[in-house]
Scaffold this active site. Structure first.
Site, PDB file in Angstrom:
ATOM      1  CG  HIS A 182      -0.910 -11.706   6.761  1.00  6.95           C
ATOM      2  ND1 HIS A 182      -1.307 -10.598   7.744  1.00  6.95           N
ATOM      3  CD2 HIS A 182       0.560 -11.291   6.637  1.00  6.95           C
ATOM      4  CE1 HIS A 182      -0.140  -9.623   8.090  1.00  6.95           C
ATOM      5  NE2 HIS A 182       0.894 -10.262   7.364  1.00  6.95           N
TER       6      HIS A 182
ATOM      7  CG  ASP B   1      -4.320 -10.167   9.485  1.00 10.59           C
ATOM      8  OD1 ASP B   1      -3.858 -11.337   9.385  1.00 10.59           O
ATOM      9  OD2 ASP B   1      -3.265  -9.350   9.017  1.00 10.59           O
TER      10      ASP B   1
ATOM     11  CB  SER C 183       3.585  -9.467   8.641  1.00 12.27           C
ATOM     12  OG  SER C 183       3.037  -8.607   7.873  1.00 12.27           O
TER      13      SER C 183
END
Length: 272
Positions: free
Chosen positions: A72, A119, A219
């Site tokens: 992502h 992910d 992230s």
């Protein structure tokens, strides 16, 4: 009703910390460690900052030409990868590599573009990082992190690293770290709401009754364990519940050991 929020939408919209803290649904961590503390300089020479005009994600060097991150995070076709960064205000010892073009970005083919499994992504770095360079203080400025060897448990005591907003909502200047307790899928699932999209290819960090964990800005960054043979990357920051400063749910990571074949095949088929 719980609504899942995509990191890319948050990043592109430029939602800032004040509005993020009003969200009570699960969403992608975009970059802060809750209850973290400043890391020592050179403590995590494998972490990189992904940035356009500012930091938007993190990643980990696993090879001079390859960075491991979250799928992502692969939302821009033109950005910089900054290695050796400790203080965001001081780039005197860093190595900066520009990534330009989708052909250098590899998201897992089964990643669905939202909160959920797979992910994981890789970034090809055309100009290899110099893993032999030293900082002015003589420490290793840039290094790679080892992938899971299979010799060690991937649960128990670990460490999380990242930049981003702290408990106050401000961006810390210094790389942050947090000692964490890594738990497996079954324990994590039991600690999350029934509707949470946690999957057997996830691991989590969780200390019951605390708000410790990853949040907006972390992230793609590394969750690691320290072994007798050095550090290994266990997980990649994927998603969690917000507001991070008050939620007591686990933080969720992509389990790297579940994707060793994908990583090896992707690198083998796309090295230049």
């Amino acid at each position: 009703m719980k609504i899942f929020l995509a990191f890319a939408a948050l990043a592109i919209a430029g939602v800032h910390a004040a509005s993020l803290d009003s969200i009570v649904q699960p969403g992608f961590p975009e970059g802060r460690i809750i209850n973290g503390q400043p890391a020592a300089k050179g403590e995590a020479p494998y972490i990189v900052s992904l940035k356009t005009s500012s930091h938007f994600c993190a990643g980990s060097i696993i090879d001079p030409h390859w960075v491991l991150t979250a799928a992502h995070c692969l939302i821009y076709n033109d950005f910089q990868v900054v290695a050796g960064l400790h203080l965001r205000s001081d780039e005197s010892d860093v190595q900066v590599r520009r990534v330009n073009g989708k052909q250098n970005l590899f998201a897992h083919e089964l990643y669905g573009g939202n909160v959920g499994p797979n992910d994981i992504g890789l970034i090809y770095i055309a100009e290899a990082f110099d893993l032999n360079a030293l900082s002015r203080d003589g420490s290793a400025a840039v290094a790679k992190i080892s992938l899971p060897s299979g010799k060690y448990e991937q649960t128990g005591k670990g460490k999380l690293f990242g930049w981003g907003r702290d408990n106050s909502g401000a961006l810390p200047n210094t790389l942050q770290t947090l000692d964490v307790n890594i738990i497996g899928y079954s324990e994590c699932k039991a600690a999350l709401p029934n509707s949470a999209p946690v999957d057997p290819v996830n691991v989590c960090t969780y200390t019951q009754g605390t708000t410790d964990g990853a949040c907006n800005g972390d992230s793609g960054g590394p969750l690691i364990i320290n072994t007798a043979e050095g550090s290994e990357i266990v997980g990649i920051v994927s998603w969690g519940y917000t507001p991070c400063a008050t939620t007591k749910y686990p933080s969720v990571y992509t389990q790297v050991s579940s994707y060793l074949s994908w990583i090896a095949t992707t690198i083998q088929n796309n090295s230049k």
